[in-house]
Motif scaffolding. Structure first.
Motif, mmCIF file in Angstrom:
data_model
loop_
_atom_site.group_PDB
_atom_site.id
_atom_site.type_symbol
_atom_site.label_atom_id
_atom_site.label_comp_id
_atom_site.label_asym_id
_atom_site.label_seq_id
_atom_site.Cartn_x
_atom_site.Cartn_y
_atom_site.Cartn_z
ATOM 1 N N SER A 2 28.545 48.607 55.011
ATOM 2 C CA SER A 2 28.951 48.450 56.333
ATOM 3 C C SER A 2 30.492 47.976 56.426
ATOM 4 O O SER A 2 30.985 47.437 55.712
ATOM 5 C CB SER A 2 28.198 47.308 57.105
ATOM 6 N N VAL A 3 30.848 48.230 57.512
ATOM 7 C CA VAL A 3 32.271 47.943 57.931
ATOM 8 C C VAL A 3 32.369 46.631 57.944
ATOM 9 O O VAL A 3 33.702 45.951 57.533
ATOM 10 C CB VAL A 3 32.716 48.841 59.100
ATOM 11 N N GLU A 4 31.498 45.974 58.682
ATOM 12 C CA GLU A 4 31.585 44.514 58.908
ATOM 13 C C GLU A 4 31.612 43.880 57.789
ATOM 14 O O GLU A 4 32.350 42.874 57.346
ATOM 15 C CB GLU A 4 30.290 44.013 59.712
ATOM 16 N N GLY A 5 30.691 44.435 56.378
ATOM 17 C CA GLY A 5 30.812 43.485 55.246
ATOM 18 C C GLY A 5 31.947 43.715 54.470
ATOM 19 O O GLY A 5 32.462 42.876 53.893
ATOM 20 N N ALA A 31 40.119 27.701 50.260
ATOM 21 C CA ALA A 31 39.817 28.740 49.323
ATOM 22 C C ALA A 31 38.572 28.742 49.194
ATOM 23 O O ALA A 31 37.952 30.061 49.071
ATOM 24 C CB ALA A 31 40.690 28.163 48.096
ATOM 25 N N GLN A 32 37.744 27.535 49.229
ATOM 26 C CA GLN A 32 36.165 27.811 49.104
ATOM 27 C C GLN A 32 35.724 28.634 50.173
ATOM 28 O O GLN A 32 34.826 29.264 49.995
ATOM 29 C CB GLN A 32 35.637 26.351 49.041
ATOM 30 N N GLU A 33 36.102 28.436 51.318
ATOM 31 C CA GLU A 33 35.819 28.867 52.596
ATOM 32 C C GLU A 33 36.257 30.556 52.561
ATOM 33 O O GLU A 33 35.196 31.452 52.730
ATOM 34 C CB GLU A 33 36.409 28.597 53.935
ATOM 35 N N GLY A 34 37.087 30.883 51.804
ATOM 36 C CA GLY A 34 37.594 32.214 51.641
ATOM 37 C C GLY A 34 36.485 32.876 50.530
ATOM 38 O O GLY A 34 35.850 34.049 50.912
ATOM 39 N N ARG A 35 36.090 32.261 49.731
ATOM 40 C CA ARG A 35 35.152 32.849 48.787
ATOM 41 C C ARG A 35 33.845 32.964 49.138
ATOM 42 O O ARG A 35 33.116 33.977 48.927
ATOM 43 C CB ARG A 35 35.107 31.595 47.477
ATOM 44 N N ASP A 36 33.356 31.749 50.107
ATOM 45 C CA ASP A 36 32.111 32.253 50.679
ATOM 46 C C ASP A 36 31.950 33.185 51.805
ATOM 47 O O ASP A 36 30.956 34.023 51.702
ATOM 48 C CB ASP A 36 31.995 30.776 51.753
ATOM 49 N N LEU A 37 33.102 33.373 52.468
ATOM 50 C CA LEU A 37 33.051 34.781 53.315
ATOM 51 C C LEU A 37 33.179 35.948 52.667
ATOM 52 O O LEU A 37 32.432 36.971 53.099
ATOM 53 C CB LEU A 37 34.390 34.568 54.164
ATOM 54 N N ARG A 38 34.020 35.956 51.559
ATOM 55 C CA ARG A 38 33.850 37.222 50.720
ATOM 56 C C ARG A 38 32.539 37.384 50.082
ATOM 57 O O ARG A 38 32.117 38.661 50.105
ATOM 58 C CB ARG A 38 34.723 36.929 49.403
ATOM 59 N N ASN A 39 31.873 36.526 49.421
ATOM 60 C CA ASN A 39 30.606 36.542 49.042
ATOM 61 C C ASN A 39 29.616 37.244 50.130
ATOM 62 O O ASN A 39 28.513 38.049 49.870
ATOM 63 C CB ASN A 39 29.909 35.442 48.348
ATOM 64 N N GLU A 40 29.597 36.478 51.408
ATOM 65 C CA GLU A 40 28.826 36.881 52.507
ATOM 66 C C GLU A 40 28.939 38.480 52.805
ATOM 67 O O GLU A 40 27.896 39.024 52.740
ATOM 68 C CB GLU A 40 29.241 36.161 53.648
ATOM 69 N N LYS A 50 30.259 37.165 43.896
ATOM 70 C CA LYS A 50 31.195 36.703 42.645
ATOM 71 C C LYS A 50 30.660 35.223 42.304
ATOM 72 O O LYS A 50 31.137 34.293 43.283
ATOM 73 C CB LYS A 50 32.373 36.774 42.935
ATOM 74 N N THR A 51 30.492 34.652 41.324
ATOM 75 C CA THR A 51 29.983 33.532 40.874
ATOM 76 C C THR A 51 30.884 32.795 39.898
ATOM 77 O O THR A 51 30.744 31.583 39.776
ATOM 78 C CB THR A 51 28.500 33.293 40.455
#
Length: 61
Positions: A2-5, A31-40, A50-51
């Motif tokens: 998806s484009v949104e993803g 930085a953690q918020e960025g990781r969470d958004l990327r993983n979402e 990415k864990t």
């Protein structure tokens, strides 16, 4: 995919990269918020999150 993803993953990557080397708690939180958004975004596109620790080369495979 998806484009949104893809947008979430890209935005999260940029936010993480911009703040991951900061020493303040606020910088680490962003930085953690960025990781969470990327993983979402990755999850929305059917990819595993990415864990690994940032910079470790572990891409959640």
């Amino acid at each position: 995919m998806s484009v949104e993803g893809k947008i979430k993953e890209a935005a999260g990557y940029v936010k993480e990269e911009a703040h991951e080397h900061g020493k303040t708690p606020e910088s680490q939180q962003k930085a953690q918020e960025g990781r969470d958004l990327r993983n979402e975004g990755r999850i929305e596109d059917g990819k595993p999150p990415k864990t690994g620790a940032p910079g470790s080369g572990d891409h959640g495979k």
